[in-house]
Design an enzyme around this catalytic site. Sequence first.
Site, short mmCIF file in Angstrom:
data_model
loop_
_atom_site.label_atom_id
_atom_site.label_comp_id
_atom_site.label_asym_id
_atom_site.label_seq_id
_atom_site.Cartn_x
_atom_site.Cartn_y
_atom_site.Cartn_z
N HIS A 100 0.86 -1.19 0.00
CA HIS A 100 0.00 0.00 0.00
C HIS A 100 0.89 1.23 0.00
O HIS A 100 1.30 1.73 1.05
CB HIS A 100 -0.92 -0.04 1.22
CG HIS A 100 -1.93 1.08 1.26
ND1 HIS A 100 -3.11 0.98 1.95
CD2 HIS A 100 -1.94 2.32 0.70
CE1 HIS A 100 -3.80 2.10 1.81
NE2 HIS A 100 -3.10 2.94 1.06
N HIS B 176 1.43 4.80 -2.50
CA HIS B 176 1.08 5.62 -3.67
C HIS B 176 2.36 6.27 -4.16
O HIS B 176 2.99 7.04 -3.41
CB HIS B 176 0.08 6.69 -3.28
CG HIS B 176 -1.20 6.14 -2.71
ND1 HIS B 176 -2.34 5.94 -3.47
CD2 HIS B 176 -1.50 5.71 -1.45
CE1 HIS B 176 -3.29 5.43 -2.70
NE2 HIS B 176 -2.81 5.28 -1.46
N HIS C 272 -9.33 0.76 -1.66
CA HIS C 272 -9.35 1.44 -0.36
C HIS C 272 -10.78 1.35 0.16
O HIS C 272 -11.74 1.63 -0.57
CB HIS C 272 -9.01 2.93 -0.53
CG HIS C 272 -7.55 3.22 -0.70
ND1 HIS C 272 -6.79 2.68 -1.69
CD2 HIS C 272 -6.72 4.04 0.01
CE1 HIS C 272 -5.55 3.14 -1.58
NE2 HIS C 272 -5.48 3.97 -0.56
N GLU D 51 -11.35 3.41 5.54
CA GLU D 51 -10.34 4.33 6.09
C GLU D 51 -11.12 5.41 6.84
O GLU D 51 -11.04 5.50 8.06
CB GLU D 51 -9.50 4.94 4.96
CG GLU D 51 -8.45 5.95 5.43
CD GLU D 51 -7.71 6.65 4.28
OE1 GLU D 51 -8.23 6.65 3.14
OE2 GLU D 51 -6.62 7.21 4.53
N ASP E 71 1.71 4.06 2.73
CA ASP E 71 0.70 4.93 2.10
C ASP E 71 1.35 6.07 1.29
O ASP E 71 1.56 5.91 0.09
CB ASP E 71 -0.27 5.46 3.18
CG ASP E 71 -1.66 5.78 2.62
OD1 ASP E 71 -1.93 5.49 1.44
OD2 ASP E 71 -2.49 6.31 3.39
N ASP E 72 1.64 7.19 1.96
CA ASP E 72 2.23 8.36 1.29
C ASP E 72 3.39 8.86 2.15
O ASP E 72 3.27 9.90 2.83
CB ASP E 72 1.16 9.46 1.14
CG ASP E 72 -0.04 8.97 0.35
OD1 ASP E 72 0.07 8.87 -0.88
OD2 ASP E 72 -1.08 8.65 0.98
N1 ADE Z 1 -4.55 8.66 -2.12
C1 ADE Z 1 -3.34 8.75 -1.59
N2 ADE Z 1 -3.38 8.39 -0.30
C2 ADE Z 1 -4.66 8.05 -0.02
C3 ADE Z 1 -5.34 7.60 1.13
N3 ADE Z 1 -4.73 7.42 2.30
N4 ADE Z 1 -6.67 7.39 1.04
C4 ADE Z 1 -7.31 7.58 -0.10
N5 ADE Z 1 -6.71 8.01 -1.22
C5 ADE Z 1 -5.40 8.25 -1.18
ZN ZN Z 2 -3.71 4.75 0.31
#
Ligand code: ADE
Ligand code: ZN
Length: 335
Positions: free
Chosen positions: A16, A18, A196, A199, A277-278
């Site tokens: 996971h 991006h 996703h 969340e 994630d990011d």
């Molecule tokens: N795009 C990038 N990170 C995300 C996240 N945590 N939830 C939904 N879309 C995303």
């Molecule tokens: Zn994500």
Amino acid sequence: MTLDSFVRGLPKAELHLHIEGTLEPELMFELSERNQIALPFASVDEIRAAYEFTDLQSFLDIYYQGAAVLVHEQDFADLMTAYLRRAAADGVRHAEIFFDPQTHTERGVGFPVFMKGFASAQRDAEEALGITSALIMCFLRHLPGEAAIETFQAAGPYLQQVQAVGLDSSEVGNPPELFVAAYQAARDQGLRAVAHAGEEGPPSYIEGALDVLGAERIDHGVRADEDDALIERLVAEQIPLTMCPLSNVKLRVFDTLASHNLKRLLDRGVRVTINSDDPAYFGGYVGDNYLAVAEALDLSREDLVLLARNSLEAAFLPEERRRQLVSELEDYAAS
Ligand code: ADE
Ligand code: ZN
């Protein structure tokens, strides 16, 4: 061995991540100058200072703005190379990487540009570092279901580079049911599916992702905890959750890491995995996520090995590569 070196040495998969979320402020600044794209920030420090989020949407607004500096094939290659190097240094042996084509096609940057950039960087990293990787093409759920179908069609010439489809962006109000046709088209072409869900959105979105989209893994899924029957189903069907603990705290899904439900769900038998994630926006790559959770939730080394094993079991890997990585993990755990 210190906990830090133990978690970074664990052979693992990241599931996971991006790629647009790995754009570090330094590279963002460099690309804004290289491509003459104005940013509303005067320095790298100003960019970092803007990373205070109140929820998912407050993050997404900044994240889409940052991605505008990515224009040329080389930019996407540089981004991918930087991520794969960091991942390899954190013990990641295989990564399944999300990209958001609509973030780029909406700005006039087309599939040939980013797909070629990704491919060359993935090839080079595999050769230099032994890290394997695959791409998961995400549909932006704040855009209509028809736009997802058009995006899937535009990806046609590059589908051999895409292993799975995913669904991301603003969750609440954009349920999985809107994307049935795009997922059906992808699965008809033999692609795998993830989404996703849960969340910020309710447990019913997790059920929808499984039942109407055919998702094989749930990205995040933390709100499954509100529905006992759903938890029992996740356990019975061994559906992986790709959790991202530092992200959840940054986006205020949980107030603190200590209140995160990862350990509780792991102990109930859910196939939980840890991911970043990011990472450029949330303060840590996958190793940092393992370490922070280990400390906050008092995980044992056995828990950490189980989390790494779950990541390898949940990956869309050819069985031979999976066996090789599981055996690396077993050797590591025994040493
Ligand atoms: N795009 C990038 N990170 C995300 C996240 N945590 N939830 C939904 N879309 C995303
Ligand atoms: Zn994500």
